[in-house]
Design an enzyme around this catalytic site. Structure first.
Site, PDB file in Angstrom:
ATOM      1  N   TYR A 149      59.235 -19.121   3.171  1.00  0.00           N
ATOM      2  CA  TYR A 149      59.498 -18.457   4.437  1.00  0.00           C
ATOM      3  C   TYR A 149      58.408 -18.387   5.392  1.00  0.00           C
ATOM      4  O   TYR A 149      58.294 -18.395   6.526  1.00  0.00           O
ATOM      5  CB  TYR A 149      60.158 -17.231   4.113  1.00  0.00           C
ATOM      6  CG  TYR A 149      61.689 -17.341   3.669  1.00  0.00           C
ATOM      7  CD1 TYR A 149      62.542 -18.260   4.231  1.00  0.00           C
ATOM      8  CD2 TYR A 149      61.859 -16.674   2.443  1.00  0.00           C
ATOM      9  CE1 TYR A 149      63.910 -18.465   3.524  1.00  0.00           C
ATOM     10  CE2 TYR A 149      63.125 -16.630   1.897  1.00  0.00           C
ATOM     11  CZ  TYR A 149      64.126 -17.631   2.248  1.00  0.00           C
ATOM     12  OH  TYR A 149      65.139 -17.876   1.575  1.00  0.00           O
ATOM     13  N   GLU A 196      59.329 -20.109  20.169  1.00  0.00           N
ATOM     14  CA  GLU A 196      58.446 -19.796  21.233  1.00  0.00           C
ATOM     15  C   GLU A 196      57.043 -20.438  20.838  1.00  0.00           C
ATOM     16  O   GLU A 196      56.557 -20.866  21.593  1.00  0.00           O
ATOM     17  CB  GLU A 196      58.257 -18.309  21.378  1.00  0.00           C
ATOM     18  CG  GLU A 196      59.790 -17.578  21.697  1.00  0.00           C
ATOM     19  CD  GLU A 196      60.518 -16.930  20.487  1.00  0.00           C
ATOM     20  OE1 GLU A 196      61.103 -16.018  20.614  1.00  0.00           O
ATOM     21  OE2 GLU A 196      60.331 -17.611  19.417  1.00  0.00           O
ATOM     22  N   CYS A 205      59.932 -12.395  18.345  1.00  0.00           N
ATOM     23  CA  CYS A 205      58.990 -11.296  17.351  1.00  0.00           C
ATOM     24  C   CYS A 205      57.689 -11.038  17.732  1.00  0.00           C
ATOM     25  O   CYS A 205      57.160 -11.641  18.794  1.00  0.00           O
ATOM     26  CB  CYS A 205      59.091 -12.113  16.000  1.00  0.00           C
ATOM     27  SG  CYS A 205      57.644 -13.590  15.979  1.00  0.00           S
TER      28      CYS A 205
END
Length: 133
Positions: free
Chosen positions: A52, A59, A90
């Site tokens: 992960y 972005e 984020c």
């Protein structure tokens, strides 16, 4: 505000980009389109990874593609998702945006095509940037 035609182009490219997202784990596709001072628009989507931490957000994907082509001054960015809820970049993406703009417009687009306009300064007040180094 950006020119309405340019805003529409950013929105369309961000929405098209989420269609390319690789999201086998979260099932949450995101697309982004970044406008640079040259007038060029670069698109990106999120790309997940089984490890992960190696996942890349839309972005950052769009901005890094632009930087790889010599761009340095971000004018605005659109972020789109196919859900009813507006997206929000984020923290890591906010900081990467800040690296290439002290402030810029940020267009958040939901799956209904509705747009919410904000700014980097609203999303990341009192930000740390390269001028502090």
């Amino acid at each position: 505000m950006l020119d309405p035609e340019l805003t529409k182009e950013l929105s369309n490219r961000a929405q098209a980009a989420y269609g390319q997202a690789y999201v086998p784990y979260s099932h949450y596709p995101v697309g982004a389109a970044a406008l640079f001072s040259s007038g060029e628009i670069y698109s990106g989507c999120n790309v997940e990874n089984a490890s992960y931490g190696l996942t890349v957000c839309a972005e950052r994907n769009a901005i890094f593609q632009a930087v790889a082509r010599g761009e340095r001054k971000l004018k605005g960015i659109a972020i789109a998702v196919p859900t009813d809820v507006f997206p929000s970049p984020c923290g890591a993406c906010r900081q990467v945006i800040r690296e290439f703009a002290e402030d810029c417009l940020v267009y958040l687009i939901n799956g209904q095509g509705e747009t919410k306009v904000t700014s980097l300064k609203a999303l990341l007040p009192e930000a740390f940037g390269p001028e502090y180094l």
